[in-house]
Write a protein that holds these residues in place. Structure first.
Motif, PDB file in Angstrom:
ATOM      1  N   ASN A   2       0.816  -1.209   0.000  1.00  0.00           N
ATOM      2  CA  ASN A   2       0.000   0.000   0.000  1.00  0.00           C
ATOM      3  C   ASN A   2       0.852   1.263   0.000  1.00  0.00           C
ATOM      4  O   ASN A   2       0.468   2.271  -0.579  1.00  0.00           O
ATOM      5  N   TRP A   4       3.759   1.631  -1.482  1.00  0.00           N
ATOM      6  CA  TRP A   4       4.254   1.845  -2.845  1.00  0.00           C
ATOM      7  C   TRP A   4       3.166   2.365  -3.767  1.00  0.00           C
ATOM      8  O   TRP A   4       3.415   3.200  -4.629  1.00  0.00           O
ATOM      9  N   MET A   5       1.944   1.890  -3.563  1.00  0.00           N
ATOM     10  CA  MET A   5       0.835   2.376  -4.380  1.00  0.00           C
ATOM     11  C   MET A   5       0.588   3.857  -4.092  1.00  0.00           C
ATOM     12  O   MET A   5       0.348   4.644  -5.010  1.00  0.00           O
ATOM     13  N   ALA A   6       0.671   4.247  -2.832  1.00  0.00           N
ATOM     14  CA  ALA A   6       0.499   5.648  -2.463  1.00  0.00           C
ATOM     15  C   ALA A   6       1.599   6.512  -3.075  1.00  0.00           C
ATOM     16  O   ALA A   6       1.335   7.619  -3.560  1.00  0.00           O
ATOM     17  N   ILE A   8       3.316   5.869  -5.832  1.00  0.00           N
ATOM     18  CA  ILE A   8       3.105   5.931  -7.283  1.00  0.00           C
ATOM     19  C   ILE A   8       1.976   6.900  -7.628  1.00  0.00           C
ATOM     20  O   ILE A   8       2.096   7.722  -8.541  1.00  0.00           O
ATOM     21  N   LEU A   9       0.868   6.826  -6.892  1.00  0.00           N
ATOM     22  CA  LEU A   9      -0.251   7.725  -7.164  1.00  0.00           C
ATOM     23  C   LEU A   9       0.106   9.177  -6.867  1.00  0.00           C
ATOM     24  O   LEU A   9      -0.295  10.089  -7.596  1.00  0.00           O
ATOM     25  N   THR A  10       0.868   9.418  -5.799  1.00  0.00           N
ATOM     26  CA  THR A  10       1.304  10.781  -5.483  1.00  0.00           C
ATOM     27  C   THR A  10       2.208  11.327  -6.577  1.00  0.00           C
ATOM     28  O   THR A  10       2.065  12.476  -7.002  1.00  0.00           O
ATOM     29  N   ALA A  12       2.278  10.420  -9.706  1.00  0.00           N
ATOM     30  CA  ALA A  12       1.464  10.651 -10.902  1.00  0.00           C
ATOM     31  C   ALA A  12       0.665  11.954 -10.766  1.00  0.00           C
ATOM     32  O   ALA A  12       0.562  12.733 -11.714  1.00  0.00           O
ATOM     33  N   ALA A  13       0.114  12.181  -9.577  1.00  0.00           N
ATOM     34  CA  ALA A  13      -0.658  13.408  -9.360  1.00  0.00           C
ATOM     35  C   ALA A  13       0.234  14.641  -9.470  1.00  0.00           C
ATOM     36  O   ALA A  13      -0.167  15.659 -10.045  1.00  0.00           O
TER      37      ALA A  13
END
Length: 59
Positions: A2, A4-6, A8-10, A12-13
């Motif tokens: 979780n 790493w997903m956070a 990656i999403l940060t 990207a944003a």
């Protein structure tokens, strides 16, 4: 996983945010004042609700 997903999403944003901000300047200037008011009120209420739920869940 979780974390790493956070991350990656940060990332990207952060990469997409400046383009959206630049493109939305003219859109906000042309927007209806009532629309901006409603969106602002919904945003503030959402933030207040989020903070309240986070505080309540922490106890």
């Amino acid at each position: 996983m979780n974390k790493w997903m956070a991350v990656i999403l940060t990332a990207a944003a952060l990469l997409v945010f400046p383009a959206n901000t630049f493109a939305s300047v003219n859109a906000w200037q042309d927007a209806e004042p009532m629309f901006i008011t409603v969106v602002t009120i919904i945003s503030v209420l959402t933030l207040i609700g989020f903070v309240y739920l986070m505080i309540r869940d922490n106890g």
